[in-house]
Design an enzyme around this catalytic site. Structure first.
Site, PDB file in Angstrom:
ATOM      1  N   GLY A  16       0.785  -1.230   0.000  1.00  0.00           N
ATOM      2  CA  GLY A  16       0.000   0.000   0.000  1.00  0.00           C
ATOM      3  C   GLY A  16       0.817   1.279   0.000  1.00  0.00           C
ATOM      4  CE  LYS A  39       6.512   3.183  -8.025  1.00  0.00           C
ATOM      5  NZ  LYS A  39       6.184   2.463  -6.799  1.00  0.00           N
ATOM      6  CG  ASN A 178      -2.754  -0.574   3.929  1.00  0.00           C
ATOM      7  OD1 ASN A 178      -3.930  -0.380   4.215  1.00  0.00           O
ATOM      8  ND2 ASN A 178      -2.351  -0.764   2.689  1.00  0.00           N
ATOM      9  NE  ARG A 179      -6.312  -2.188  11.636  1.00  0.00           N
ATOM     10  CZ  ARG A 179      -6.374  -2.788  12.826  1.00  0.00           C
ATOM     11  NH1 ARG A 179      -6.807  -4.029  12.927  1.00  0.00           N
ATOM     12  NH2 ARG A 179      -6.022  -2.145  13.924  1.00  0.00           N
TER      13      ARG A 179
END
Length: 229
Positions: A16, A39, A178-179
């Site tokens: 994530g 990026k 982040n789950r």
């Protein structure tokens, strides 16, 4: 003036980073007019009808940015194969030059108010036969935000990443949970251990999203004045 900037890395690929980087851009816009995502190396691209190639992570960062910076600065290396960057670059006969990336980042920081740089893969992902993501982070010299994808094995990965960041002399400014795996058991216990052992504050606990949305993720980030200074 040089813009504030951060380097977003992860414990692995698919945890994530792009979601967190885009969410951070949304939050930074509350303080800064010109925010932009970068990026440096993107591996994996789709061809558009007009013949151009686009990477999903780059597109997400551009959508969350408030300044349409030149593509050559936002994404100096766009590689088509969805593989480790050093392999994808070899396929195209390209050598990733960290100096070129550092110059692009400096150009963005000279024109924007805040810059969020998203690394590729995990912190030590190979970029060439000899250099990796850690070398890139050292060259940029930015504070690090570590994204921890909550799934089996994340504790060791997170602690090893933090050790590697410290070994390079870099500052871990914070980490974001982040789950990503709703089936993972003992998520809160894992978070408690990370909070106790990682040498930086937790900047957010992102709930699972079947369709990740940066604006929603942004509401779960906790950015203190100390972090933003």
């Amino acid at each position: 003036m040089t813009a504030d900037a951060w380097f977003v890395t992860g414990t692995d690929t698919g945890v994530g980073k792009s979601l967190v980087a885009a969410a951070l851009l949304h939050r930074l816009h509350a303080r800064h007019a010109r925010v932009v995502g970068m990026k440096p190396v993107a591996a994996g691209a789709d061809r558009l009808p007009d013949g151009r190639w686009i990477n999903d992570d780059v597109r997400a960062l551009q959508a969350a940015s408030t300044w349409a910076a030149p593509a050559s600065l936002v994404n100096p290396y766009l590689l088509r194969a969805a593989a480790s960057p050093h392999i994808a670059a070899q396929h195209e006969g390209v050598t990733i030059d960290i100096g070129r990336i550092a110059q692009a980042c400096a150009a963005l920081r000279a024109q924007a108010d805040a810059v969020v740089v998203e690394g590729a893969g995990g912190f030590r992902v190979p970029l060439t036969d000899r250099l990796d993501g850690g070398d890139l982070a050292v060259s940029l010299g930015l504070p690090i935000i570590l994204v921890v994808g909550l799934r089996l094995g994340c504790l060791s990965h997170a602690l090893l990443a933090a050790e590697s960041i410290a070994a390079r002399g870099l500052r871990l400014a914070g980490w974001v949970a982040n789950r990503i795996d709703p089936q993972m058991t003992e998520q809160d216990a894992n978070l408690a251990l990370l909070a106790a052992r990682l040498p930086a504050p937790c900047l957010g606990d992102l709930p699972f999203q079947a369709a990740p949305a940066p604006r929603i993720a942004a509401t779960h980030l906790r950015l203190t004045d100390e972090f933003l200074r």
